[in-house]
Write a protein that holds these residues in place. Structure first.
Motif, PDB file in Angstrom:
ATOM      1  N   LEU A  43      66.045  79.075   0.276  1.00 44.68           N
ATOM      2  CA  LEU A  43      67.335  79.129   1.110  1.00 44.68           C
ATOM      3  C   LEU A  43      66.948  78.127   2.372  1.00 44.68           C
ATOM      4  N   VAL A  44      65.778  78.377   2.981  1.00 48.09           N
ATOM      5  CA  VAL A  44      65.771  77.297   4.129  1.00 48.09           C
ATOM      6  C   VAL A  44      65.533  75.804   3.654  1.00 48.09           C
ATOM      7  N   ALA A  45      64.902  75.520   2.454  1.00 52.49           N
ATOM      8  CA  ALA A  45      64.764  74.161   2.011  1.00 52.49           C
ATOM      9  C   ALA A  45      66.278  73.612   1.612  1.00 52.49           C
ATOM     10  N   SER A  46      66.988  74.501   0.995  1.00 47.72           N
ATOM     11  CA  SER A  46      68.463  74.030   0.671  1.00 47.72           C
ATOM     12  C   SER A  46      69.177  73.697   2.147  1.00 47.72           C
ATOM     13  N   LEU A  47      68.987  74.234   2.965  1.00 50.42           N
ATOM     14  CA  LEU A  47      69.731  73.913   4.004  1.00 50.42           C
ATOM     15  C   LEU A  47      69.015  72.776   4.937  1.00 50.42           C
ATOM     16  N   LEU A  49      66.228  70.418   4.073  1.00 52.69           N
ATOM     17  CA  LEU A  49      65.594  69.350   3.236  1.00 52.69           C
ATOM     18  C   LEU A  49      66.652  68.057   2.810  1.00 52.69           C
ATOM     19  N   PRO A  50      67.692  68.544   2.218  1.00 49.04           N
ATOM     20  CA  PRO A  50      68.738  67.393   1.809  1.00 49.04           C
ATOM     21  C   PRO A  50      69.189  66.718   3.098  1.00 49.04           C
ATOM     22  N   ARG A  51      69.213  67.040   4.564  1.00 50.83           N
ATOM     23  CA  ARG A  51      69.536  66.372   5.594  1.00 50.83           C
ATOM     24  C   ARG A  51      68.473  65.346   5.845  1.00 50.83           C
ATOM     25  N   LEU A  52      67.287  65.728   5.287  1.00 51.19           N
ATOM     26  CA  LEU A  52      66.243  64.914   5.422  1.00 51.19           C
ATOM     27  C   LEU A  52      66.077  63.778   4.274  1.00 51.19           C
TER      28      LEU A  52
END
Length: 84
Positions: A43-47, A49-52
C-alpha cells in the motif's frame, strides 16, 4: 477476487515482510506479522513509488520487490517515530 489471487497476495506479503524485516531490524515478525507488514508495504509503495517515477510491473517477482520497498519505507518511518 478469487481464492488464487488471495493466496498469491498473502504469499507476496509474507515474503516481502520477511525480507523487509531482515533488512531493517535483522529479524522477521512471524508469519502473520510478515504478511501484515508486506501488505501495508504494498500500500505504501503504491502511494509513494509512482510519484517517484517507479510504476508497478507485472509478475510475482516485481510484486515482491515493490512490496518490499514499501515495507522498508514503512519500517524505517515507524522506527524514526518510535525514537522521537
Amino acid at each position: 477476487m478469487g481464492i488464487g489471487s488471495l493466496l498469491v497476495m498473502l504469499l507476496i506479503g509474507a515474503v516481502a515482510g520477511w525480507i523487509a524485516g531482515k533488512l531493517v531490524s535483522g529479524s522477521g515478525f512471524g508469519l502473520i506479522g510478515n504478511i501484515v507488514i508486506g501488505i501495508l508495504g504494498a500500500l505504501v509503495a503504491s502511494l509513494i513509488l509512482p510519484r517517484l517515477g517507479f510504476g508497478p510491473g507485472g509478475g510475482i517477482l516485481w510484486g515482491i520487490i515493490y512490496s518490499t520497498l514499501g515495507a522498508v519505507i514503512l519500517l524505517v518511518v515507524v522506527r524514526v517515530l518510535k525514537r522521537a
